[in-house]
Motif scaffolding. Structure first.
Motif, mmCIF file in Angstrom:
data_model
loop_
_atom_site.group_PDB
_atom_site.id
_atom_site.type_symbol
_atom_site.label_atom_id
_atom_site.label_comp_id
_atom_site.label_asym_id
_atom_site.label_seq_id
_atom_site.Cartn_x
_atom_site.Cartn_y
_atom_site.Cartn_z
ATOM 1 N N GLY A 481 13.266 -5.769 0.490
ATOM 2 C CA GLY A 481 12.045 -6.302 1.087
ATOM 3 C C GLY A 481 10.990 -5.238 1.268
ATOM 4 O O GLY A 481 9.805 -5.463 1.002
ATOM 5 N N LYS A 482 11.412 -4.025 1.702
ATOM 6 C CA LYS A 482 10.459 -2.925 1.895
ATOM 7 C C LYS A 482 9.866 -2.495 0.559
ATOM 8 O O LYS A 482 8.657 -2.249 0.446
ATOM 9 C CB LYS A 482 11.157 -1.749 2.572
ATOM 10 N N GLU A 483 10.726 -2.406 -0.479
ATOM 11 C CA GLU A 483 10.222 -1.999 -1.790
ATOM 12 C C GLU A 483 9.235 -3.026 -2.353
ATOM 13 O O GLU A 483 8.212 -2.665 -2.945
ATOM 14 C CB GLU A 483 11.402 -1.815 -2.755
ATOM 15 N N LEU A 484 9.532 -4.305 -2.167
ATOM 16 C CA LEU A 484 8.629 -5.355 -2.648
ATOM 17 C C LEU A 484 7.301 -5.328 -1.889
ATOM 18 O O LEU A 484 6.234 -5.544 -2.470
ATOM 19 C CB LEU A 484 9.291 -6.731 -2.501
ATOM 20 N N LEU A 485 7.375 -5.059 -0.594
ATOM 21 C CA LEU A 485 6.152 -4.979 0.209
ATOM 22 C C LEU A 485 5.289 -3.818 -0.264
ATOM 23 O O LEU A 485 4.071 -3.958 -0.437
ATOM 24 C CB LEU A 485 6.514 -4.813 1.686
ATOM 25 N N ASP A 486 5.923 -2.669 -0.505
ATOM 26 C CA ASP A 486 5.174 -1.503 -0.991
ATOM 27 C C ASP A 486 4.536 -1.790 -2.352
ATOM 28 O O ASP A 486 3.394 -1.437 -2.612
ATOM 29 C CB ASP A 486 6.106 -0.287 -1.099
ATOM 30 N N PHE A 487 5.297 -2.474 -3.222
ATOM 31 C CA PHE A 487 4.781 -2.816 -4.552
ATOM 32 C C PHE A 487 3.617 -3.800 -4.435
ATOM 33 O O PHE A 487 2.612 -3.683 -5.135
ATOM 34 C CB PHE A 487 5.905 -3.425 -5.396
ATOM 35 N N SER A 488 3.755 -4.775 -3.527
ATOM 36 C CA SER A 488 2.701 -5.773 -3.344
ATOM 37 C C SER A 488 1.395 -5.118 -2.907
ATOM 38 O O SER A 488 0.313 -5.448 -3.406
ATOM 39 C CB SER A 488 3.128 -6.809 -2.288
ATOM 40 N N ILE A 489 1.506 -4.173 -1.976
ATOM 41 C CA ILE A 489 0.313 -3.491 -1.466
ATOM 42 C C ILE A 489 -0.305 -2.630 -2.563
ATOM 43 O O ILE A 489 -1.522 -2.624 -2.772
ATOM 44 C CB ILE A 489 0.676 -2.631 -0.235
ATOM 45 N N ALA A 490 0.542 -1.920 -3.311
ATOM 46 C CA ALA A 490 0.045 -1.016 -4.362
ATOM 47 C C ALA A 490 -0.636 -1.774 -5.494
ATOM 48 O O ALA A 490 -1.661 -1.351 -6.023
ATOM 49 C CB ALA A 490 1.204 -0.181 -4.911
ATOM 50 N N LYS A 491 -0.071 -2.953 -5.868
ATOM 51 C CA LYS A 491 -0.593 -3.712 -6.998
ATOM 52 C C LYS A 491 -1.561 -4.818 -6.578
ATOM 53 O O LYS A 491 -2.095 -5.537 -7.431
ATOM 54 C CB LYS A 491 0.575 -4.350 -7.781
ATOM 55 N N ASP A 492 -1.755 -4.956 -5.275
ATOM 56 C CA ASP A 492 -2.644 -5.990 -4.742
ATOM 57 C C ASP A 492 -2.247 -7.367 -5.259
ATOM 58 O O ASP A 492 -3.037 -8.153 -5.762
ATOM 59 C CB ASP A 492 -4.112 -5.697 -5.133
ATOM 60 N N VAL A 493 -0.944 -7.653 -5.172
ATOM 61 C CA VAL A 493 -0.434 -8.946 -5.625
ATOM 62 C C VAL A 493 0.639 -9.402 -4.648
ATOM 63 O O VAL A 493 1.424 -8.610 -4.142
ATOM 64 C CB VAL A 493 0.145 -8.850 -7.051
#
Length: 499
Positions: A481-493
């Motif tokens: 969940g933390k990795e997906l959240l970080d990816f979401s913020i970085a990719k703005d998706v």
């Protein structure tokens, strides 16, 4: 007479008007008294896809002095073909034909029995279908399979399974009927199990239709290893990627999140219909390959079949990123302007979801209010989820309360509203929402997921702490969940609803 029969057998390519003129000629010249002529004419109209021709066939049948078994069977097959649109209007005629069959003593004809069983099942008269089956003196595997299909079509899968287990001799068609019946009724694991039984039967080999049904079941429950084995079997035994089987493979790999083999299958298929293209577009869309899905749609418009309503659900799903909002609006208008496809509630739902996810909450609300049909729970749920994601508290409360009024016995509505209150720290309202749910006696339907490990399907339910390794699972989920959240913020998706 030979010319007359050729005209009704299609070899002369006559128009309907010309064929009726020829029919009139047979009557005025006394040719209709010959059984072969009247049977051929009746069969022609009974085989037509036009409902008007079915009515004409009925009229011919009622005026026959001595209809034979072929005439009865022709009309029964016609009823089966048109069962969805003539259940009420033609039930009496069906009974009349059935009565004629009994007078002729034809219930010992296995082909007649299977046709009668099939048409009664399609008319929803499954009890009558069973009586016909039981009263038949001769039954072959086709008769048994017709009733199995009838039971499954009417949602009676347990009765179908009892009948399947009692068949003296099964073939690939009877196995296919049972597997596809389970799949149509959402009993996916049971369908896979029947296929497992088939694999141990050396005398029966699966056909393409059966393999497609099992692949659909594997896709539904995530049985990736079993699906891969079926794909290997298809290749090893020289099955061609025809429409049904190729599309089932594409759908299986797409739902399992592995698009590379799906793309290879798509490219290697000798022919592709609108269902195949739509499955490929939807597969790309749900696996985050948005631009590839839109490019596939563009290619379809150039070299593929004409898109249908399902195709546009796929391309609109591909626009679930805020940068593709303009494309979504264009596609929404394009479907009606170019293809005369009236948007359904599913298309409106896609647009509401796109707007809500992108933070265009007010715009989404105006769009909902402008819909030509009443919005369903899914649309209000998308709007509420958007309010929750983007902090539109006041509107979220209104939408949540409306959602509960709209479907007061659906637990998901209460959960969404309670989650929104929880994200705001308003625990008093969380408790009130849960109490309201309890007072109304709304059953809690727990979310669940499954995974295949060593050919075993493991099911996981929300808040299930019964497994010995629950702690390890929770830890891994937290890290993911933390990795997906970080990816979401970085990719703005937005990949998933973190709340």
């Amino acid at each position: 007479m030979t010319t007359i029969l050729r005209g009704f057998q299609g070899s002369l390519n006559l128009t309907t008007t010309q064929q009726k003129q020829i029919h009139a000629h047979t009557i005025t010249h006394g040719l209709s008294r010959f059984a072969h002529v009247s049977t051929t004419i009746l069969a022609f109209y009974a085989q037509s896809h036009q409902l008007a021709d079915l009515r004409y066939a009925e009229t011919l049948f009622t005026r026959m002095s001595y209809p034979n078994v072929f005439d009865c069977n022709s009309l029964i097959i016609a009823f089966s073909k048109h069962s969805q649109c003539c259940k009420l209007n033609h039930s009496k005629m069906l009974q009349q034909v059935h009565g004629q069959i009994m007078r002729l003593g034809c219930l010992s004809d296995v082909y007649v029995v299977s046709s009668v069983v099939s048409v009664y099942s399609k008319f929803g008269a499954i009890g009558v279908a069973r009586r016909v089956f039981d009263e038949s003196s001769r039954k072959n595997v086709v008769c048994w399979t017709s009733l199995i299909t009838g039971y499954c079509s009417n949602g009676l899968v347990n009765e179908a399974r009892e009948l399947f287990d009692a068949i003296p001799e099964r073939n690939d068609v009877s196995y296919s009927a049972m597997v596809s019946g389970y799949v149509r009724n959402g009993c996916y694991n049971e369908g896979i199990n029947v296929f497992g039984e088939l694999k141990s039967c050396e005398s029966v080999k699966p056909n393409g239709s059966l393999l497609a049904s099992v692949l659909n079941a594997c896709a539904a429950v995530g049985a990736f290893v079993e699906g891969k084995r079926i794909h290997s079997y298809i290749d090893d035994h020289g099955f061609e990627y025809e429409l049904q089987l190729g599309t089932a493979l594409i759908d299986f790999y797409a739902k399992c999140g592995w698009m590379e083999p799906a793309e290879k299958i798509f490219e290697s298929m000798p022919s592709k219909d609108v269902t195949t293209w739509s499955a490929m577009i939807m597969g790309l869309a749900i696996n985050g390959k948005n631009k590839m899905a839109l490019e596939m749609f563009s290619k379809m418009e150039k070299v593929g079949p004409k898109p249908n309503a399902v195709t546009f659900i796929g391309v609109l799903t591909a626009c679930n990123h805020k940068s593709l909002l303009n494309e979504a609006w264009w596609l929404f208008g394009h479907m009606s302007k170019k293809y005369s496809i009236t948007p359904s509630i599913e298309h409106y739902g896609c647009m509401v979801d796109i707007l809500a996810r992108g933070g265009r909450i007010e715009e989404a609300l105006k769009f909902v209010n402008s819909m030509p049909m009443q919005p369903d729970r899914a649309i209000w749920g998308s709007l509420l989820n958007g309010c929750l994601m983007h902090g539109h508290v006041e509107l979220g409360q209104r939408v949540g309360k409306h959602l509960i009024e709209f479907e007061p016995h659906h637990s998901g509505s209460y959960v969404l509203l309670a989650n929104m209150y929880a994200s705001m720290g308003r625990w008093e309202f969380v408790s009130k929402t849960r109490k309201l749910m309890k007072d109304k006696g709304v059953p809690v339907i727990c979310a669940w997921s499954f995974i295949e490990i060593d050919q075993n399907i493991h099911k996981f339910v929300v808040d299930d702490k019964s497994r010995s390794y629950s702690g390890e699972i929770s830890l891994v989920l937290s890290l993911l969940g933390k990795e997906l959240l970080d990816f979401s913020i970085a990719k703005d998706v937005l990949l998933f609803d973190i709340a």
